[in-house]
Design a protein around this motif. Sequence first.
Motif, PDB file in Angstrom:
ATOM      1  N   TRP A1162       0.859  -1.173   0.000  1.00 40.03           N
ATOM      2  CA  TRP A1162       0.000   0.000   0.000  1.00 40.03           C
ATOM      3  C   TRP A1162       0.902   1.232   0.000  1.00 40.03           C
ATOM      4  O   TRP A1162       2.046   1.186   0.449  1.00 40.03           O
ATOM      5  CB  TRP A1162      -0.902   0.033   1.221  1.00 40.03           C
ATOM      6  CG  TRP A1162      -1.920  -1.073   1.273  1.00 40.03           C
ATOM      7  CD1 TRP A1162      -1.681  -2.401   1.368  1.00 40.03           C
ATOM      8  CD2 TRP A1162      -3.337  -0.918   1.219  1.00 40.03           C
ATOM      9  NE1 TRP A1162      -2.853  -3.114   1.385  1.00 40.03           N
ATOM     10  CE2 TRP A1162      -3.900  -2.225   1.293  1.00 40.03           C
ATOM     11  CE3 TRP A1162      -4.197   0.174   1.115  1.00 40.03           C
ATOM     12  CZ2 TRP A1162      -5.266  -2.441   1.275  1.00 40.03           C
ATOM     13  CZ3 TRP A1162      -5.563  -0.046   1.109  1.00 40.03           C
ATOM     14  CH2 TRP A1162      -6.103  -1.350   1.177  1.00 40.03           C
ATOM     15  N   ILE A1164       0.776   5.953  -0.299  1.00 34.94           N
ATOM     16  CA  ILE A1164       0.058   7.228  -0.338  1.00 34.94           C
ATOM     17  C   ILE A1164       0.621   8.037  -1.497  1.00 34.94           C
ATOM     18  O   ILE A1164       1.832   8.292  -1.575  1.00 34.94           O
ATOM     19  CB  ILE A1164       0.226   8.017   0.980  1.00 34.94           C
ATOM     20  CG1 ILE A1164      -0.271   7.197   2.165  1.00 34.94           C
ATOM     21  CG2 ILE A1164      -0.510   9.343   0.893  1.00 34.94           C
ATOM     22  CD1 ILE A1164      -1.738   6.913   2.163  1.00 34.94           C
ATOM     23  N   VAL A1170      -4.948   7.004  -1.541  1.00 32.37           N
ATOM     24  CA  VAL A1170      -4.395   5.714  -1.175  1.00 32.37           C
ATOM     25  C   VAL A1170      -4.215   4.876  -2.430  1.00 32.37           C
ATOM     26  O   VAL A1170      -5.098   4.833  -3.300  1.00 32.37           O
ATOM     27  CB  VAL A1170      -5.315   4.996  -0.177  1.00 32.37           C
ATOM     28  CG1 VAL A1170      -4.782   3.606   0.135  1.00 32.37           C
ATOM     29  CG2 VAL A1170      -5.460   5.802   1.099  1.00 32.37           C
ATOM     30  N   SER A1191     -10.504   8.502  -0.474  1.00 31.35           N
ATOM     31  CA  SER A1191     -10.595   8.832   0.956  1.00 31.35           C
ATOM     32  C   SER A1191     -11.123  10.246   1.082  1.00 31.35           C
ATOM     33  O   SER A1191     -10.936  11.085   0.193  1.00 31.35           O
ATOM     34  CB  SER A1191      -9.230   8.708   1.638  1.00 31.35           C
ATOM     35  OG  SER A1191      -8.311   9.596   1.047  1.00 31.35           O
ATOM     36  N   LEU A1195      -4.248  12.029   2.778  1.00 29.86           N
ATOM     37  CA  LEU A1195      -3.478  11.260   3.759  1.00 29.86           C
ATOM     38  C   LEU A1195      -1.983  11.511   3.579  1.00 29.86           C
ATOM     39  O   LEU A1195      -1.515  11.894   2.498  1.00 29.86           O
ATOM     40  CB  LEU A1195      -3.789   9.773   3.620  1.00 29.86           C
ATOM     41  CG  LEU A1195      -5.273   9.396   3.685  1.00 29.86           C
ATOM     42  CD1 LEU A1195      -5.449   7.902   3.451  1.00 29.86           C
ATOM     43  CD2 LEU A1195      -5.874   9.806   5.022  1.00 29.86           C
ATOM     44  N   ILE A1198       0.724   5.666   6.128  1.00 26.67           N
ATOM     45  CA  ILE A1198      -0.037   4.431   6.016  1.00 26.67           C
ATOM     46  C   ILE A1198       0.778   3.276   6.575  1.00 26.67           C
ATOM     47  O   ILE A1198       2.023   3.311   6.564  1.00 26.67           O
ATOM     48  CB  ILE A1198      -0.426   4.161   4.540  1.00 26.67           C
ATOM     49  CG1 ILE A1198      -1.470   3.034   4.458  1.00 26.67           C
ATOM     50  CG2 ILE A1198       0.798   3.840   3.705  1.00 26.67           C
ATOM     51  CD1 ILE A1198      -2.095   2.898   3.087  1.00 26.67           C
ATOM     52  N   SER A1199       0.068   2.244   7.105  1.00 31.41           N
ATOM     53  CA  SER A1199       0.730   1.044   7.598  1.00 31.41           C
ATOM     54  C   SER A1199      -0.249  -0.115   7.516  1.00 31.41           C
ATOM     55  O   SER A1199      -1.461   0.070   7.695  1.00 31.41           O
ATOM     56  CB  SER A1199       1.198   1.236   9.039  1.00 31.41           C
ATOM     57  OG  SER A1199       1.880   0.087   9.510  1.00 31.41           O
ATOM     58  N   VAL A1206      -5.494  -1.995   7.772  1.00 32.56           N
ATOM     59  CA  VAL A1206      -4.785  -0.848   7.211  1.00 32.56           C
ATOM     60  C   VAL A1206      -5.117   0.374   8.054  1.00 32.56           C
ATOM     61  O   VAL A1206      -6.291   0.689   8.282  1.00 32.56           O
ATOM     62  CB  VAL A1206      -5.182  -0.611   5.734  1.00 32.56           C
ATOM     63  CG1 VAL A1206      -4.482   0.626   5.193  1.00 32.56           C
ATOM     64  CG2 VAL A1206      -4.834  -1.831   4.892  1.00 32.56           C
ATOM     65  N   TRP A1207      -4.068   1.061   8.503  1.00 31.64           N
ATOM     66  CA  TRP A1207      -4.215   2.283   9.298  1.00 31.64           C
ATOM     67  C   TRP A1207      -3.550   3.423   8.533  1.00 31.64           C
ATOM     68  O   TRP A1207      -2.480   3.241   7.936  1.00 31.64           O
ATOM     69  CB  TRP A1207      -3.557   2.133  10.668  1.00 31.64           C
ATOM     70  CG  TRP A1207      -4.256   1.176  11.580  1.00 31.64           C
ATOM     71  CD1 TRP A1207      -4.340  -0.168  11.444  1.00 31.64           C
ATOM     72  CD2 TRP A1207      -4.989   1.506  12.761  1.00 31.64           C
ATOM     73  NE1 TRP A1207      -5.060  -0.724  12.470  1.00 31.64           N
ATOM     74  CE2 TRP A1207      -5.479   0.294  13.305  1.00 31.64           C
ATOM     75  CE3 TRP A1207      -5.284   2.691  13.421  1.00 31.64           C
ATOM     76  CZ2 TRP A1207      -6.234   0.236  14.463  1.00 31.64           C
ATOM     77  CZ3 TRP A1207      -6.035   2.645  14.585  1.00 31.64           C
ATOM     78  CH2 TRP A1207      -6.510   1.426  15.097  1.00 31.64           C
ATOM     79  N   THR A1208      -4.191   4.586   8.555  1.00 34.28           N
ATOM     80  CA  THR A1208      -3.637   5.750   7.852  1.00 34.28           C
ATOM     81  C   THR A1208      -3.700   6.971   8.752  1.00 34.28           C
ATOM     82  O   THR A1208      -4.463   7.013   9.724  1.00 34.28           O
ATOM     83  CB  THR A1208      -4.414   6.045   6.555  1.00 34.28           C
ATOM     84  OG1 THR A1208      -5.785   6.323   6.893  1.00 34.28           O
ATOM     85  CG2 THR A1208      -4.336   4.880   5.584  1.00 34.28           C
ATOM     86  N   ARG A1218      -9.147   1.071   8.141  1.00 34.00           N
ATOM     87  CA  ARG A1218      -9.873   0.503   7.005  1.00 34.00           C
ATOM     88  C   ARG A1218     -10.442  -0.849   7.416  1.00 34.00           C
ATOM     89  O   ARG A1218      -9.696  -1.766   7.806  1.00 34.00           O
ATOM     90  CB  ARG A1218      -8.917   0.316   5.816  1.00 34.00           C
ATOM     91  CG  ARG A1218      -9.600  -0.132   4.524  1.00 34.00           C
ATOM     92  CD  ARG A1218     -10.272   1.003   3.837  1.00 34.00           C
ATOM     93  NE  ARG A1218     -10.786   0.644   2.510  1.00 34.00           N
ATOM     94  CZ  ARG A1218     -11.488   1.443   1.743  1.00 34.00           C
ATOM     95  NH1 ARG A1218     -11.754   2.682   2.175  1.00 34.00           N
ATOM     96  NH2 ARG A1218     -11.916   1.062   0.560  1.00 34.00           N
ATOM     97  N   TRP A1231     -13.537   3.706   5.350  1.00 36.40           N
ATOM     98  CA  TRP A1231     -12.645   4.224   6.379  1.00 36.40           C
ATOM     99  C   TRP A1231     -13.442   4.558   7.624  1.00 36.40           C
ATOM    100  O   TRP A1231     -14.538   5.103   7.550  1.00 36.40           O
ATOM    101  CB  TRP A1231     -11.940   5.495   5.885  1.00 36.40           C
ATOM    102  CG  TRP A1231     -11.016   5.268   4.718  1.00 36.40           C
ATOM    103  CD1 TRP A1231     -11.234   5.604   3.429  1.00 36.40           C
ATOM    104  CD2 TRP A1231      -9.726   4.659   4.763  1.00 36.40           C
ATOM    105  NE1 TRP A1231     -10.175   5.252   2.639  1.00 36.40           N
ATOM    106  CE2 TRP A1231      -9.214   4.667   3.434  1.00 36.40           C
ATOM    107  CE3 TRP A1231      -8.950   4.102   5.775  1.00 36.40           C
ATOM    108  CZ2 TRP A1231      -7.979   4.142   3.103  1.00 36.40           C
ATOM    109  CZ3 TRP A1231      -7.715   3.593   5.443  1.00 36.40           C
ATOM    110  CH2 TRP A1231      -7.238   3.611   4.133  1.00 36.40           C
TER     111      TRP A1231
END
Length: 1347
Positions: A1162, A1164, A1170, A1191, A1195, A1198-1199, A1206-1208, A1218, A1231
């Motif tokens: 993933w 940005i 994303v 989104s 953003l 991201i991780s 998935v966290w942003t 997510r 989201w």
Amino acid sequence: MPSSYLFAASSEGRVYTLSTSSGAWRELPYLGLEFKKICAVPNFLWAIGGDRQVYVHVHGLDVPIRIREESYENERWLPIEGFSKTLLPTDRYKYSSADGSVERGVDKIRLPSMAWQWDGDWHLDLELDGQPLPEDGWMYALDFPATYSAKKSWNSYVRRRKWVRYRRYAALNSWCAVAPLHKDPTQEPFIDVAIGGTCVPNAPAGTLCVWAITAHGRAMFRTGVSKTAPEGLRWTAVPTPTGSELSQISVGPTGLVWAVLYNGRVIVRTGVTRDNLVGDSWLDVKTPVANGSLRIVHVSVGTDAVWCVTNDHHAWFRRGIKGEAAGISEDSAIGKGWVEMVGNISMISVAANDQVFAVGAADRCLYLRSGVTSADPTGKKWRLIQCPMQISRTSSSLSIVSRKSGGSSSTPGSKHQSFSNLYSKEKEKGVVETCAVIETVLNSSTGSFSSNGGPPGLLKNERWKLSADSPPTIGSLNLNDRHKQRTAALRETSHASSAPAADVVEITGKFETQLRNPRAWSPVRSVGSVVGTEAHPESDSTVFESDSTHHGSDVFLGEDDDHTGSQFWTECGILWSCVAPGAVTVDVGNMPNWFNEQLTSDSKVDVNANWRKDILSKLQRRQEKLAKLQTVAKFEKAVELSSWVKSADARYQRPGGEFEDCIIELEWVSSGSGTSGSETSRSGDSGTFTVLSPDGAATKIQFPLSDITCVQCCSEAGAPRIAIHAPHLPVNCSPVRLQFSSDSEMEDWLSHLSSVCSQINTLVGKPASNAIWLTSELGDVFVFDAATMKAQQTTEPGEGYMEKMDVSTCETPYYNTLYNGMPCGTELEISGCVYDDADQIRFDLQSHSTVKVQPHRVEKHRVIALHLNPRFNERTTVLNSMKESEWLDEIRNDKMAFAPGATFTLKIRALQDHYLMIVNNAVYTDYKYRIDPESVTRLYVSGRIKLFSVLYRCPSLIVSMERMHWRQMGGHIKRIFNSGVDVVWGISCDNTGWVYNGGWGGMFLKGLEGSGKINPMIDTHTYYVYENQRWNPISGFTAKSLPTDRHMWSDATGRQKRSKEHTKLLSTHCEWISDWAIDYNIPGGADKEGWQYAIDFPANYHAHKKLTDCVRRRRWMKRCRLTSSGPWQELSQSKILDAALQVLDQDADSGLGEVNTAVAAWAIASNGDVLIRHGVCSLNPRGESWEHITSDQPLVGISVGPTGQVWTVARNGMVFFRYGISRQNPCGDAWQQVEAPAGVTFKAISVGRAGIWALDNHQRLAVRKEISRTFPEGSHWQFLPNAANVPPHTEQHCGFRSVSVGSEVWAISLNGIICRRSGITKENPAGVGWNLGIAGQWQNVSVEGYM
């Protein structure tokens, strides 16, 4: 070579000297006091007298010691009086030093001791900077302090003139007693003294180091001793380890100090440098035999050698001593091991050039170790020094010789010198007698006087009145009754047999004194002691009064013949007690004439002995066999070695100081076993790195290449630099920072050091897939591959990993970090010996302290998981734990497994729910967990105990943060991401995505090594400069600021001054591609001229001016292009701000197999969208195509977690999660915002097996709490406190740059230190503390793939 002198003391306490250009001993004039111990450096002798006090003897100086005293007389102009001594209250003293800070009235400046005399009276200095002054000597200025001139002007409000007076050391060629420690000299007498320090590296010329030991076993350092201040200033007590009572001490020419304890151990003083002659701390050194059967009784230190004598009279040599580096390297100070020498020795002493002298134990003769060279520091054999005694009529040995030869009273032996006391007072004049130098003046023609002839010479007393500037004179130290009786007997003998009074003397000196007997004089008294209730000669004169101590003042050195005929020769039958070679220089190639080793008729060599014939016949047969062999060329060489040395001029940064010129030298020795790039071990490869002084004579620092853990570029604009990290160096010496004259030279050294370090650690080519990747501030890429560390720790299969900790030079209290904690299956094995006098010992498994940040203070609470405390005085063993600095309920076990004086082996095993303790292979007890064992961070051992070894066994690899080797890979990357399956991405400064292609090398190696495909890389970097202005009511916004404001041209913080004109490119690989321009895209917005407004510096800036805004700023930018190369290829044309790579749990066991694993990728996009990259796997790390996911918010971070979550992080600092992601729906559904505490905005996030961690805009780390299958997003954030001065934070840098979460949590602190979080468990996902690695100005770390 000029003559130098060897000094020695006999068993009767007499001192003798032997010149290298002479073949006979000469005795120093004996006047009633014997000496127990002597030590020497050129022109200076220090000794312990029979009264157990310290004496100093100065001799053989071509130029007398003469010191200039100065006092400035200050006056100020007043309107009515003119220039007057009436000064303002804020002015300096009427009589002061040059800077006015110290009062120096001419009536208050006294002589340091009675060893000094004034040369003339106070007089004016009529010269100013080479220009003559008027007769009155006044210099004029506007005010104090200012620039002075010889001419008076209309604005000259102050004036001064300089008074000078010279003092001269008058006690040459005589013994000078140094003040005792207390008013009662017998309260704490001295037992040993040592002098050295003539060659302390980079120290001022004339520096000397004097150490002494008292009868209480205390170490004393004499401060202020130099060649211009022979007596020094005062005694300073130097603390020694608890229970250490010193018995003997030795000081080397470089200031290295070794001391012997009463229990036979030795300790070494470390940290002795030119700025700290006393040193920092003591280190314990093992005795030659570890079982304690041998005790060291004497030690002596040279430049690069240390010798000792044990209680069995054997001599031992210490290997590995490097005197020049001893102040900065503990290894150079303590050496590496003992080598036993033959001989029956009672005392040993090493000269400045490492030549060794000794006193025999049985015969009490003097010996010199022959053949001692730098190549063979242990020498060949002991040679007996056999020299006759040159006896003069002043010699104390003369009567002994006379009795042996049967001489009558008419021989020179019947003539003795008078030893009567000269101490007297003239109460009516208030004058106390002092000493004066006495010289014997004889008739040069006859050598004696007839009984009826008149005396050809007269007694001359030059009498000078003592001024008020001189201190009161002092008498002698009281001696014991034996000395008094001997002196009284000698006095009676002298009245009967001495020469007529008119026969002998001339007294020189400026003292008003009435001598009772001009043939002798009292010793000079020195001053200075700050230990206890010191004895001071001005207030405690009675301490020094005596009527029995006398010391000769005759000049004893020199090779002049005795023209009076009062000398003759005799055999030397003296029994020696000690030898002092500190002032002698023996040339190995040109030995002095001190030996008499001709073979007698009884010791002729028998060349026809049978054993000789047998050896010769065997050698002959061997030679015949070799001749029959074929040519040797067909045999392969067993080991083929090649070596090279590279050196250059550079600048070395002293620890905590500035850069100074130096020479650097890289020596490399390579074996032929293996080729470059091979995976085989190159055990023969080795090398050293050395930093030398500019002339190459002194070594500043030296270490093996195997100690290097990282070599990185740390250049600044216009200053090409590299940093060499070597954790084994002394504190504050790592990293070694070097500055070069050009970028090309810096890159050349960087490439060579990187290449040889990689070869030594057998790290070449592609790293392991589970490596840790790291980037620096300059964009360099580094990697840690655990393969080498794993090979070093691997034991038997299935037994896990083991680390053996070095405790050879350690003394309790002992600390050592346990990097893996004590998880289940871990074992700690400690072996050692308990000292006989131990009351209790202690073993602790400690955790990181709990830090609580309170208003205006930071509280640290101690945590101890296991406390094992055998108490021998209570006959019990206590087990306990500590939490929040509070002890829990203790457990007592009366079964004693430890005993004083006994060895032990303790094993602590971590099992499922308790610790199991095994002592001497027998189960002792167990202890249930009260604190999580995985939170344990270090071992602590204290008490009277000697450790032999510490073994740390763990089921997982033991990663020592300080010993991790970071290898530079090549390329220029700002952020990096590793999946753990050979997929590594990077993002450069211009947001271009790059993919690692499996190679190694690039521009930094300059073609020396490398593998794989190396591609060119072009990056763009933007320089920013902030222009700051403040508003004032008259002129509006201007560049005029308040004194407390930031610089008007600065960086973003305002702390660093910046300007457009002085902004330089970092290296020659950079080039400007634009001019300076206003940046309108600054965060917070800007007006049409680029300004941002705020109430004050620093504050929140906005684009439009408000009524209360008093400051403003705008940002200027300029772009440059950097050209580099490395094993990277471009990912795609899309620019990306952030990326995340993760092997999902559902894909780890997918049908693709082990060779090809799918990776969730993933990213940005630069516009905040994303992106998900399809087709990324081990065999195709670039993937195939991007897919956009919309989104609501742009953003920036991201991780991706291992379960697919998935966290942003949005640009406004909000965090989103997510949900709905599955194998069938890899893009998820929508989201969901994750609530954050009020006022908190985040800028980065990282998700892994160890949890969900985020970084906010205040550089604080936060961890998500209460994560479960039902609530994968958790419930709330827990923030870690950033406490100043709690590692890794400092006062200036408090916070973190980045964080990476995988199976472990790693982070980069604001000051560039790599950190690993310890103690993370399911119950405590935040962990307990940080383990710190090297400070390499790191920027970003990736541990997602590290397992």
